[in-house]
Design a protein around this motif. Structure first.
Motif, PDB file in Angstrom:
ATOM      1  N   PHE A   1      -7.185  53.030  73.472  1.00  0.00           N
ATOM      2  CA  PHE A   1      -6.071  52.081  74.117  1.00  0.00           C
ATOM      3  C   PHE A   1      -6.215  52.015  75.867  1.00  0.00           C
ATOM      4  N   LEU A   2      -6.257  53.267  76.217  1.00  0.00           N
ATOM      5  CA  LEU A   2      -6.272  53.305  77.681  1.00  0.00           C
ATOM      6  C   LEU A   2      -7.453  52.785  78.427  1.00  0.00           C
ATOM      7  N   MET A   3      -8.562  53.226  77.677  1.00  0.00           N
ATOM      8  CA  MET A   3      -9.926  52.772  78.212  1.00  0.00           C
ATOM      9  C   MET A   3     -10.559  51.448  77.952  1.00  0.00           C
ATOM     10  N   VAL A   4      -9.991  50.565  76.881  1.00  0.00           N
ATOM     11  CA  VAL A   4     -10.534  49.245  76.524  1.00  0.00           C
ATOM     12  C   VAL A   4     -10.177  48.551  77.758  1.00  0.00           C
ATOM     13  N   PRO A   5     -11.108  47.533  78.135  1.00  0.00           N
ATOM     14  CA  PRO A   5     -10.934  46.867  79.386  1.00  0.00           C
ATOM     15  C   PRO A   5     -10.191  45.359  79.194  1.00  0.00           C
ATOM     16  N   VAL A   6      -8.912  45.745  78.944  1.00  0.00           N
ATOM     17  CA  VAL A   6      -7.895  44.628  78.632  1.00  0.00           C
ATOM     18  C   VAL A   6      -6.970  45.108  79.882  1.00  0.00           C
ATOM     19  N   SER A   7      -6.213  43.992  80.563  1.00  0.00           N
ATOM     20  CA  SER A   7      -5.211  44.279  81.339  1.00  0.00           C
ATOM     21  C   SER A   7      -3.830  45.303  80.775  1.00  0.00           C
ATOM     22  N   ARG A   8      -3.190  45.776  81.669  1.00  0.00           N
ATOM     23  CA  ARG A   8      -1.962  46.538  81.206  1.00  0.00           C
ATOM     24  C   ARG A   8      -1.158  45.488  80.533  1.00  0.00           C
ATOM     25  N   LEU A   9      -0.832  44.450  81.045  1.00  0.00           N
ATOM     26  CA  LEU A   9      -0.081  43.248  80.653  1.00  0.00           C
ATOM     27  C   LEU A   9      -0.413  42.760  79.386  1.00  0.00           C
ATOM     28  N   GLU A  10      -1.500  42.724  79.084  1.00  0.00           N
ATOM     29  CA  GLU A  10      -2.211  42.120  77.428  1.00  0.00           C
ATOM     30  C   GLU A  10      -1.807  43.177  76.518  1.00  0.00           C
ATOM     31  N   LYS A  11      -1.978  44.415  77.057  1.00  0.00           N
ATOM     32  CA  LYS A  11      -1.850  45.364  76.030  1.00  0.00           C
ATOM     33  C   LYS A  11      -0.306  45.462  75.697  1.00  0.00           C
ATOM     34  N   PHE A  12       0.469  45.420  76.811  1.00  0.00           N
ATOM     35  CA  PHE A  12       1.883  45.550  76.599  1.00  0.00           C
ATOM     36  C   PHE A  12       2.343  44.324  75.704  1.00  0.00           C
ATOM     37  N   VAL A  13       1.950  43.058  76.066  1.00  0.00           N
ATOM     38  CA  VAL A  13       2.382  41.811  75.362  1.00  0.00           C
ATOM     39  C   VAL A  13       2.210  41.934  73.905  1.00  0.00           C
ATOM     40  N   SER A  14       0.990  42.482  73.652  1.00  0.00           N
ATOM     41  CA  SER A  14       0.183  42.539  72.319  1.00  0.00           C
ATOM     42  C   SER A  14       1.163  43.675  71.447  1.00  0.00           C
ATOM     43  N   MET A  15       1.398  44.669  72.042  1.00  0.00           N
ATOM     44  CA  MET A  15       2.410  45.800  71.438  1.00  0.00           C
ATOM     45  C   MET A  15       3.716  45.249  71.092  1.00  0.00           C
ATOM     46  N   VAL A  16       4.220  44.726  72.160  1.00  0.00           N
ATOM     47  CA  VAL A  16       5.700  44.050  71.997  1.00  0.00           C
ATOM     48  C   VAL A  16       5.758  43.089  70.802  1.00  0.00           C
ATOM     49  N   LEU A  17       4.846  42.021  70.953  1.00  0.00           N
ATOM     50  CA  LEU A  17       4.668  41.265  69.895  1.00  0.00           C
ATOM     51  C   LEU A  17       4.440  41.611  68.290  1.00  0.00           C
ATOM     52  N   ILE A  18       3.686  42.737  68.311  1.00  0.00           N
ATOM     53  CA  ILE A  18       3.318  42.937  66.962  1.00  0.00           C
ATOM     54  C   ILE A  18       4.508  43.959  66.415  1.00  0.00           C
ATOM     55  N   SER A  19       5.003  44.805  67.156  1.00  0.00           N
ATOM     56  CA  SER A  19       6.125  45.869  66.908  1.00  0.00           C
ATOM     57  C   SER A  19       7.559  45.229  66.715  1.00  0.00           C
ATOM     58  N   CYS A  20       7.615  44.410  67.600  1.00  0.00           N
ATOM     59  CA  CYS A  20       9.111  43.804  67.875  1.00  0.00           C
ATOM     60  C   CYS A  20       9.385  42.525  67.237  1.00  0.00           C
ATOM     61  N   ILE A  21       8.103  41.610  66.964  1.00  0.00           N
ATOM     62  CA  ILE A  21       8.481  40.242  66.576  1.00  0.00           C
ATOM     63  C   ILE A  21       7.774  40.044  65.324  1.00  0.00           C
ATOM     64  N   ILE A  22       6.523  40.358  65.295  1.00  0.00           N
ATOM     65  CA  ILE A  22       5.567  39.938  63.997  1.00  0.00           C
ATOM     66  C   ILE A  22       5.970  40.856  62.834  1.00  0.00           C
ATOM     67  N   ILE A  23       5.945  42.136  62.958  1.00  0.00           N
ATOM     68  CA  ILE A  23       6.286  43.023  61.869  1.00  0.00           C
ATOM     69  C   ILE A  23       7.850  42.862  61.322  1.00  0.00           C
TER      70      ILE A  23
END
Lengths: 289, 278
Positions: free
Chosen positions: A95-117
């Protein structure tokens, strides 16, 4: 590579990958809980059919209770299952090493756990419940109808609220639960990112301790500062002869709050959710392995 | 280029790295040696941006690793000593993760996995530890990053796999890439690592290329022992001695003997090599 903050193409790919991982890690549990409307309806009916020879549908109250319990279970268990591994070095640092910005990881995480699920759970559960009630007439009103059409009748039984009845009714509309659902998911997501073990249990424990502490701290202060005003206001509101204007002139601030409970509720939830989002972001930023 | 300046890191009160400074040049495969607990893994994780330096600085091509920006992360890959067994087929894992590294080459992944005799159609959570490690090694090399940090990469590999690993490392790393491999199994990687970094508790004892080492140190494989030897050890058919190279004669480096000699004569070795740098 594009921007170091947000690149839509990269975000889309990451979100798809994150969602696939969510399905792989939590898909079966999610499926079991979101189809409980059908499985429990069938099991309940079959149980009575074999024991008493008649098919009995589950009562509305039992179906509501089951929906709330299974919904809460999904809401509080999914963040730890999906993102709990982030605090464990042995689970890898992908998760930390994948070359994706912190914002993108954060938004994806929040979208999945707080909205989609949570919302896809609700949608699947309520749709299946509606189908069950459509096929089996003994079922009565579907949960959709109960939740979205019925008005909370208990408000009429509280005499003190006669003036602000509509305002109180407004905060009990299901649409206002959405930010509370997001809030619960965010709390448990933050817990999943803070605690190393027993994440859900420790988050629950912490919430209990925090709420007791806040109560112990603020109840005496509030009582000392405002008890007389509250009592006077309650007495005036219970008096059928008193006019709304008279109350509002005496207690303009409280009256405004009581008249706009939905706004106050939404504002306070938005503030808390904003704070929780900030803490999740901060935790992601400071995450170390 | 990697620049480390006065790096300090501690776990609570336990100082692991203290005022470490060094530079790592491009296009080399560095071997990072050191006793248990000297901070080899800590150094690798600091370079990979998984930890924040307590003091001092790390710069990799002008970027601070802990910022973990996509442009930095796409240039590095860190292979930890413990790798997770994901519930995915190896090939699916590679395709899913690899898409974020701009230079990832799926064909290269399959090719290296073939060299390492790893079945990419197998689910990673059903692989043996060695198979799993080889999958990650294949993936790490296929990412074609400028910097590759590996922590004990040969742990858990069987004898043929260790030889395949050396072959893969020689064949599939580009000339521009900088590799830093932490290992306790110096003899196994002797053929591929150059320069050598020997880390001590809170200090860098040695950071030199093999040619710099052999200019200063002579490895004697004869049977006669010398009282001037910095280190000597009996080996089948004679003994190995580490001596100060006074004649300028070249010799073949024995990493284990070098490591032991450096540890017995820390100040002398530091003086010998620091004088060279100065």
């Amino acid at each position: 590579m594009g921007s170091n903050v947000l690149n839509m193409n990269r975000f889309r790919r990451y979100f798809r990958s994150d969602l696939r991982a969510a399905v792989s890690n939590y898909g079966i549990t999610f499926l079991v809980f979101s189809t409980l409307a059908v499985t429990t309806y069938l099991l309940h009916g079959l149980f009575f059919l074999t024991t008493s020879g008649e098919w009995y549908a589950m009562s509305s109250s039992l179906r509501i209770a089951l929906f709330v319990i299974s919904g809460l279970t999904v809401l509080i268990s999914s963040p730890a299952k999906l993102y709990g591994h982030l605090t464990d070095r042995r689970e890898g640092s992908a998760f930390l090493m994948v070359p994706v910005s912190r914002l993108e990881k954060f938004v994806s995480m929040v979208l999945i756990s707080c909205i989609i699920i949570p919302f896809s759970f609700g949608l699947i559960y309520l749709t299946l419940d509606s189908l069950v009630c459509l096929i089996g007439p003994a079922c009565g009103d579907s949960l959709f109808q109960i939740i979205f059409k019925s008005s909370p009748s208990f408000i009429n039984t509280i005499p003190d609220l006669h003036i602000y009845k509509e305002s109180f009714r407004s905060i009990l509309t299901p649409w206002l639960y959405f930010d509370d659902i997001i809030q619960i998911a965010l709390l448990f997501l933050l817990g999943a990112l803070i605690f190393k073990k027993s994440k859900t249990g420790k988050t629950l424990g912490s919430l209990i301790i925090i709420s007791i502490s806040l109560n112990l701290l603020f109840t005496p202060i509030m009582s000392l500062a405002m008890f007389d005003k509250f009592r006077m206001m309650a007495e005036m509101m219970s008096d059928a002869n008193i006019t709304l204007e008279a109350i509002e002139q005496m207690f303009p601030f409280f009256s405004w709050i009581l008249r706009n409970l939905a706004i106050v509720d939404t504002l306070s939830d938005t503030l808390v959710n904003g704070l929780l989002l900030f803490f999740v972001w901060l935790r992601l930023k400071k995450l170390k392995h | 280029m990697i620049k480390i300046r006065d790096l300090r890191f501690s776990y609570g009160n336990n100082v692991v790295l203290k005022d470490i400074s060094m530079e790592l040049q491009e296009g080399r495969i560095y071997g990072l040696l050191g006793e248990n607990g000297v901070g080899k893994t800590t150094l690798l994780t600091l370079l990979a941006g998984l930890k924040e330096p307590g003091a001092g600085s790390i710069e990799i091509d002008g970027q601070k690793p802990f910022d973990r920006t996509p442009s930095f992360l796409s240039q590095i890959y860190y292979l930890p000593d413990e790798v997770p067994a994901i519930r995915m087929k190896a090939i699916d894992f590679a395709m899913d993760r690899g898409q974020f590294w701009v230079n990832f080459d799926p064909d290269k992944f399959k090719e290296i996995a073939g060299v390492l005799e790893t079945d990419t159609s197998m689910r990673m959570d059903q692989m043996s530890y060695g198979q799993l490690r080889k999958t990650y090694i294949s993936f790490a090399l296929a990412c074609n990053t400028r910097y590759l940090f590996m922590d004990e990469p040969t742990n858990g590999l069987d004898i043929p796999s260790k030889s395949q690993f050396r072959k893969a490392m020689s064949k599939y790393t580009s000339d521009e890439s900088t590799l830093l491999i932490s290992t306790h199994q110096a003899r196994e990687l002797e053929a591929i690592i150059d320069p050598i970094i020997i880390l001590d508790r809170k200090d860098v004892l040695l950071n030199a290329t093999l040619s710099e080492i052999t200019k200063k140190i002579y490895f004697d494989y004869s049977t006669a022992t010398s009282p001037e030897a910095l280190y000597s050890e009996l080996i089948p058919g004679g003994c190995i001695q580490v001596l100060v190279n006074k004649s300028g004669e070249e010799s073949k480096v024995n990493l284990e003997a070098l490591f032991n000699a450096v540890h017995r004569h820390k100040e002398l070795i530091k003086k010998m090599f620091n004088d060279e740098i100065a």
